[in-house]
Design a protein around this motif. Structure first.
Motif, mmCIF file in Angstrom:
data_model
loop_
_atom_site.group_PDB
_atom_site.id
_atom_site.type_symbol
_atom_site.label_atom_id
_atom_site.label_comp_id
_atom_site.label_asym_id
_atom_site.label_seq_id
_atom_site.Cartn_x
_atom_site.Cartn_y
_atom_site.Cartn_z
ATOM 1 N N VAL A 274 17.577 6.534 2.643
ATOM 2 C CA VAL A 274 17.840 6.687 1.207
ATOM 3 C C VAL A 274 16.580 6.430 0.388
ATOM 4 O O VAL A 274 16.272 7.159 -0.570
ATOM 5 C CB VAL A 274 18.979 5.736 0.782
ATOM 6 N N LEU A 275 15.830 5.402 0.762
ATOM 7 C CA LEU A 275 14.655 4.982 -0.008
ATOM 8 C C LEU A 275 13.344 5.504 0.577
ATOM 9 O O LEU A 275 12.283 4.941 0.349
ATOM 10 C CB LEU A 275 14.604 3.457 -0.070
ATOM 11 N N ALA A 276 13.419 6.624 1.286
ATOM 12 C CA ALA A 276 12.224 7.152 1.957
ATOM 13 C C ALA A 276 11.117 7.537 0.978
ATOM 14 O O ALA A 276 9.932 7.417 1.294
ATOM 15 C CB ALA A 276 12.599 8.351 2.822
ATOM 16 N N VAL A 277 11.495 8.014 -0.190
ATOM 17 C CA VAL A 277 10.483 8.410 -1.182
ATOM 18 C C VAL A 277 10.221 7.206 -2.081
ATOM 19 O O VAL A 277 10.742 7.088 -3.191
ATOM 20 C CB VAL A 277 10.925 9.651 -1.976
ATOM 21 N N SER A 278 9.442 6.289 -1.561
ATOM 22 C CA SER A 278 9.156 5.021 -2.235
ATOM 23 C C SER A 278 7.723 4.604 -1.973
ATOM 24 O O SER A 278 7.127 4.980 -0.955
ATOM 25 C CB SER A 278 10.090 3.900 -1.732
ATOM 26 N N ALA A 279 7.209 3.810 -2.890
ATOM 27 C CA ALA A 279 5.919 3.146 -2.703
ATOM 28 C C ALA A 279 6.165 1.657 -2.876
ATOM 29 O O ALA A 279 6.640 1.217 -3.931
ATOM 30 C CB ALA A 279 4.904 3.649 -3.715
ATOM 31 N N THR A 280 5.874 0.896 -1.844
ATOM 32 C CA THR A 280 6.171 -0.538 -1.851
ATOM 33 C C THR A 280 4.935 -1.308 -1.405
ATOM 34 O O THR A 280 4.373 -1.009 -0.349
ATOM 35 C CB THR A 280 7.338 -0.858 -0.891
ATOM 36 N N THR A 285 -1.887 -0.884 -1.944
ATOM 37 C CA THR A 285 -0.918 -0.200 -1.086
ATOM 38 C C THR A 285 -0.117 0.817 -1.880
ATOM 39 O O THR A 285 0.079 1.958 -1.450
ATOM 40 C CB THR A 285 0.030 -1.223 -0.433
ATOM 41 N N VAL A 286 0.350 0.413 -3.052
ATOM 42 C CA VAL A 286 1.138 1.320 -3.890
ATOM 43 C C VAL A 286 0.304 2.509 -4.337
ATOM 44 O O VAL A 286 0.781 3.652 -4.363
ATOM 45 C CB VAL A 286 1.715 0.539 -5.097
ATOM 46 N N ARG A 287 -0.933 2.262 -4.669
ATOM 47 C CA ARG A 287 -1.818 3.364 -5.074
ATOM 48 C C ARG A 287 -1.939 4.391 -3.953
ATOM 49 O O ARG A 287 -1.833 5.607 -4.181
ATOM 50 C CB ARG A 287 -3.187 2.802 -5.445
ATOM 51 N N ALA A 288 -2.136 3.938 -2.735
ATOM 52 C CA ALA A 288 -2.263 4.853 -1.599
ATOM 53 C C ALA A 288 -0.954 5.581 -1.310
ATOM 54 O O ALA A 288 -0.957 6.782 -0.999
ATOM 55 C CB ALA A 288 -2.709 4.076 -0.360
ATOM 56 N N GLU A 289 0.172 4.875 -1.427
ATOM 57 C CA GLU A 289 1.465 5.494 -1.154
ATOM 58 C C GLU A 289 1.815 6.540 -2.214
ATOM 59 O O GLU A 289 2.340 7.610 -1.897
ATOM 60 C CB GLU A 289 2.555 4.422 -1.095
ATOM 61 N N ILE A 320 1.849 -2.113 -12.528
ATOM 62 C CA ILE A 320 1.059 -1.717 -11.358
ATOM 63 C C ILE A 320 1.201 -0.222 -11.104
ATOM 64 O O ILE A 320 0.226 0.467 -10.778
ATOM 65 C CB ILE A 320 1.492 -2.539 -10.126
ATOM 66 N N ALA A 321 2.425 0.297 -11.252
ATOM 67 C CA ALA A 321 2.646 1.732 -11.065
ATOM 68 C C ALA A 321 1.833 2.550 -12.059
ATOM 69 O O ALA A 321 1.227 3.572 -11.699
ATOM 70 C CB ALA A 321 4.131 2.057 -11.206
ATOM 71 N N ALA A 322 1.790 2.113 -13.313
ATOM 72 C CA ALA A 322 1.010 2.837 -14.323
ATOM 73 C C ALA A 322 -0.465 2.880 -13.944
ATOM 74 O O ALA A 322 -1.126 3.925 -14.061
ATOM 75 C CB ALA A 322 1.194 2.189 -15.692
ATOM 76 N N ASP A 323 -0.995 1.756 -13.475
ATOM 77 C CA ASP A 323 -2.394 1.727 -13.030
ATOM 78 C C ASP A 323 -2.617 2.686 -11.865
ATOM 79 O O ASP A 323 -3.646 3.372 -11.788
ATOM 80 C CB ASP A 323 -2.782 0.307 -12.605
ATOM 81 N N ALA A 324 -1.651 2.744 -10.957
ATOM 82 C CA ALA A 324 -1.776 3.618 -9.797
ATOM 83 C C ALA A 324 -1.802 5.080 -10.205
ATOM 84 O O ALA A 324 -2.616 5.878 -9.696
ATOM 85 C CB ALA A 324 -0.627 3.355 -8.820
ATOM 86 N N PHE A 325 -0.936 5.464 -11.120
ATOM 87 C CA PHE A 325 -0.917 6.860 -11.558
ATOM 88 C C PHE A 325 -2.177 7.209 -12.345
ATOM 89 O O PHE A 325 -2.714 8.311 -12.226
ATOM 90 C CB PHE A 325 0.340 7.143 -12.390
ATOM 91 N N THR A 326 -2.654 6.275 -13.141
ATOM 92 C CA THR A 326 -3.901 6.516 -13.870
ATOM 93 C C THR A 326 -5.051 6.738 -12.899
ATOM 94 O O THR A 326 -5.928 7.584 -13.131
ATOM 95 C CB THR A 326 -4.200 5.327 -14.796
ATOM 96 N N SER A 327 -5.029 6.026 -11.784
ATOM 97 C CA SER A 327 -6.114 6.142 -10.808
ATOM 98 C C SER A 327 -6.102 7.482 -10.092
ATOM 99 O O SER A 327 -7.116 7.869 -9.492
ATOM 100 C CB SER A 327 -6.021 5.011 -9.780
#
Length: 337
Positions: A274-280, A285-289, A320-327
């Motif tokens: 169910v949660l396969a499309v996730s970044a954890t 790590t989240v940035r790479a995922e 953290i997610a916002a920083d990852a997308f900005t990157s």
């Protein structure tokens, strides 16, 4: 830069109340606006003690009134539960109050169980009328014809952007047929994701609403300062899905240190799918995922959700997610670096 947005169900945390959840939603929306998120969508669910966004249009108005620039909308309104005219009036009113900021995402499922669906006065056959209801709604929101006998007031002429939401090929085909943007519920039903993207993009028909296909990928993000803490935060969502499958949905559970002591191996495997499309994980790590998922599915936009029990931790996760997308807009580091 790839646009990124928020999907919020206004989760009611274990030990909290719907009032807690709605206050948290507004605070998260204000943070999302400050961090550069594109949209803030809320979802319609009924008879679920862990979700406070049942009256979705009202919560959208609450969030829009408490923010200034971010787009606010539904992800989605379960159209078979409602008369298209009522939804046109509700979202026409929102668009009149908050011009240029309102989205209307439409789903075909009831957003609840069948007993509750009947309590909503929903005919169980209404989902078969979904394409006709979408067409009717588009007419009400569009520029009225001179002799049009039924008009949405407010609503007519607002041209609120309409999206089709789905987790199967049906929604992809419908969005392509109508020439509408399409959002796939890959945050909880990723099985048909790749095929749905292909069907949508290959069969898309340009319309007055949209010249070319526009696909939004939904993903979960559970982010924290360390991988271990992020995995712990994720256990709330894992428990919530398992409880739903057991027929015992409730408030969002508190996280646990070891999820294997709470869920069986079979439940863990099912929740993992169910949660396969996730970044954890941690920020790196989240940035790479996130980059891996974006590279694989090539969305035009990503919408992020993440049900985390502790509100401060949830706010931190979205930051953290916002920083990852900005990157993502930054050049990749070379192997030598």
């Amino acid at each position: 830069m790839l646009p990124f947005s928020v999907l919020d169900l206004s989760p009611v945390p274990e030990g909290g109340t719907p009032a807690t959840a709605l206050a948290n939603t507004l605070e998260l929306a204000q943070q999302a606006e400050a961090l550069g998120f594109n949209r803030y969508w809320l979802a319609e669910h009924h008879n679920m003690t862990g979700i406070a966004s049942a009256a979705t249009a009202i919560v959208i108005g609450h969030v829009a009134a408490g923010t200034r620039t971010i787009r606010v909308g539904s992800g989605g309104i379960m159209l078979p539960n409602h008369a298209p005219l009522v939804i046109a009036e509700q979202f026409g009113t929102l668009a009149t109050l908050f011009p240029g900021r309102i989205d209307l995402g439409l789903g075909r499922a009831p957003g609840t169980d069948m007993i509750t669906a009947r309590a909503l006065r929903r005919s169980l056959e209404n989902s078969d009328n979904f394409p006709q209801d979408v067409m009717e709604l588009l007419v009400y929101l569009g520029d009225p014809e001179p002799n049009q006998t039924i008009r949405a007031v407010p609503g007519a002429g607002t041209n609120v952007p309409v999206w089709i939401l789905g987790s199967s090929l049906y929604g992809a085909q419908l969005a392509a047929h109508f020439g509408l943007p399409y959002a796939f519920a890959s945050h909880f039903a990723p099985a048909a994701l790749e095929e749905a993207i292909e069907v949508y993009r290959q069969t898309f028909r340009p319309s007055d609403h949209l010249a070319q296909p526009y696909f939004m990928l939904a993903m979960n993000v559970f982010a924290a300062d360390t991988d271990a803490e992020a995995l712990r935060l994720r256990t709330s969502m894992q428990q919530a899905f398992a409880n739903l499958r057991r027929g015992r949905p409730g408030p969002l559970p508190r996280p646990v240190e070891d999820i294997e002591t709470v869920l069986s191996p079979a439940e863990l495997a099912q929740v993992g799918q169910v949660l396969a499309v996730s970044a954890t994980g941690s920020p790196s790590t989240v940035r790479a995922e996130i980059r891996r998922l974006v590279d694989r599915y090539r969305p035009d936009e990503v919408i992020v959700t993440g049900q985390i029990h502790d509100h401060a931790a949830r706010m931190r996760s979205f930051a953290i997610a916002a920083d990852a997308f900005t990157s993502l807009a930054e050049p990749r580091a070379s192997a030598a670096e």
